[in-house]
Design a protein around this motif. Structure first.
Motif, PDB file in Angstrom:
ATOM      1  N   ARG A   1       0.902  -1.354   0.091  1.00  0.00           N
ATOM      2  CA  ARG A   1      -0.083   0.526   0.019  1.00  0.00           C
ATOM      3  C   ARG A   1       0.652   0.977  -0.067  1.00  0.00           C
ATOM      4  O   ARG A   1       1.880   0.884   0.479  1.00  0.00           O
ATOM      5  CB  ARG A   1      -0.806   0.336   1.483  1.00  0.00           C
ATOM      6  N   SER A   2       0.141   2.094  -0.437  1.00  0.00           N
ATOM      7  CA  SER A   2       0.596   3.443  -0.466  1.00  0.00           C
ATOM      8  C   SER A   2       0.310   4.959   0.230  1.00  0.00           C
ATOM      9  O   SER A   2      -1.020   4.720  -0.886  1.00  0.00           O
ATOM     10  CB  SER A   2       1.529   3.567  -2.152  1.00  0.00           C
ATOM     11  N   ALA A   3       0.586   5.564   0.816  1.00  0.00           N
ATOM     12  CA  ALA A   3      -0.281   6.686   1.129  1.00  0.00           C
ATOM     13  C   ALA A   3       0.025   7.423   0.298  1.00  0.00           C
ATOM     14  O   ALA A   3      -1.602   7.881   0.016  1.00  0.00           O
ATOM     15  CB  ALA A   3       0.462   7.522   2.418  1.00  0.00           C
ATOM     16  N   ALA A   4       0.864   8.052  -0.991  1.00  0.00           N
ATOM     17  CA  ALA A   4       0.562   9.107  -1.374  1.00  0.00           C
ATOM     18  C   ALA A   4       0.071   8.762  -2.295  1.00  0.00           C
ATOM     19  O   ALA A   4      -0.959   9.071  -3.134  1.00  0.00           O
ATOM     20  CB  ALA A   4       1.632   9.689  -2.245  1.00  0.00           C
ATOM     21  N   LEU A   5      -0.320   7.076  -3.321  1.00  0.00           N
ATOM     22  CA  LEU A   5      -1.142   7.156  -4.470  1.00  0.00           C
ATOM     23  C   LEU A   5      -2.590   6.796  -3.734  1.00  0.00           C
ATOM     24  O   LEU A   5      -3.450   7.063  -4.919  1.00  0.00           O
ATOM     25  CB  LEU A   5      -1.178   5.143  -4.903  1.00  0.00           C
TER      26      LEU A   5
END
Length: 139
Positions: A8-12
């Motif tokens: 998981r990516s917070a920015a994405l």
């Protein structure tokens, strides 16, 4: 032995929320081993470098395309050709929280130990759900 992982990516996730895809965006992938999975996650996708592993599971050798196709039966994959931000990243899914909650409730109902109560879904629960639905059922 291969490793199926969820990252998981917070920015994405923020970008996906801004373009109407929701905030439950996860990447499903398969790597040759744990070191290869860690290297892939560290390299990142979609121009983002803040990817973090959520959950992984060792499995018999599987192809990433087959795992992604199996999960596509239950969840919506975000098309990398439609969203140029993804830059060809395959296996990025928009997870429907209701499906995960229903899955957890059914699991609770099947076990006699747990009382049926509301389920608060955590990212690890989502990752477990993704991996469980992406793997072939044991026969």
């Amino acid at each position: 032995m291969a490793v199926v992982y969820v990252a998981r990516s917070a920015a994405l996730t923020k970008w996906a929320s801004d373009v109407g895809q929701g905030k439950h965006i996860f990447k499903l992938g398969v790597a040759a081993d744990k070191d290869a999975a860690k290297a892939a996650i560290d390299a990142g996708w979609a121009g983002e470098s803040d990817w973090r592993p959520v959950h992984s599971q060792e499995v018999a050798d599987l192809e990433e395309e087959a795992v992604i196709e199996r999960l596509m039966r239950k969840e919506k994959v975000i098309d990398p050709t439609y969203y140029p931000k993804l830059k060809g990243a395959t296996g990025v899914f928009r997870i429907t929280l209701t499906n995960v909650q229903n899955s957890l409730l059914v699991a609770k109902a099947m076990s006699a130990d747990e009382p049926l109560t509301d389920v608060k879904v955590k990212p690890k629960d989502i990752a477990d759900y993704m991996i469980r639905n992406a793997l072939p059922s044991p026969s």
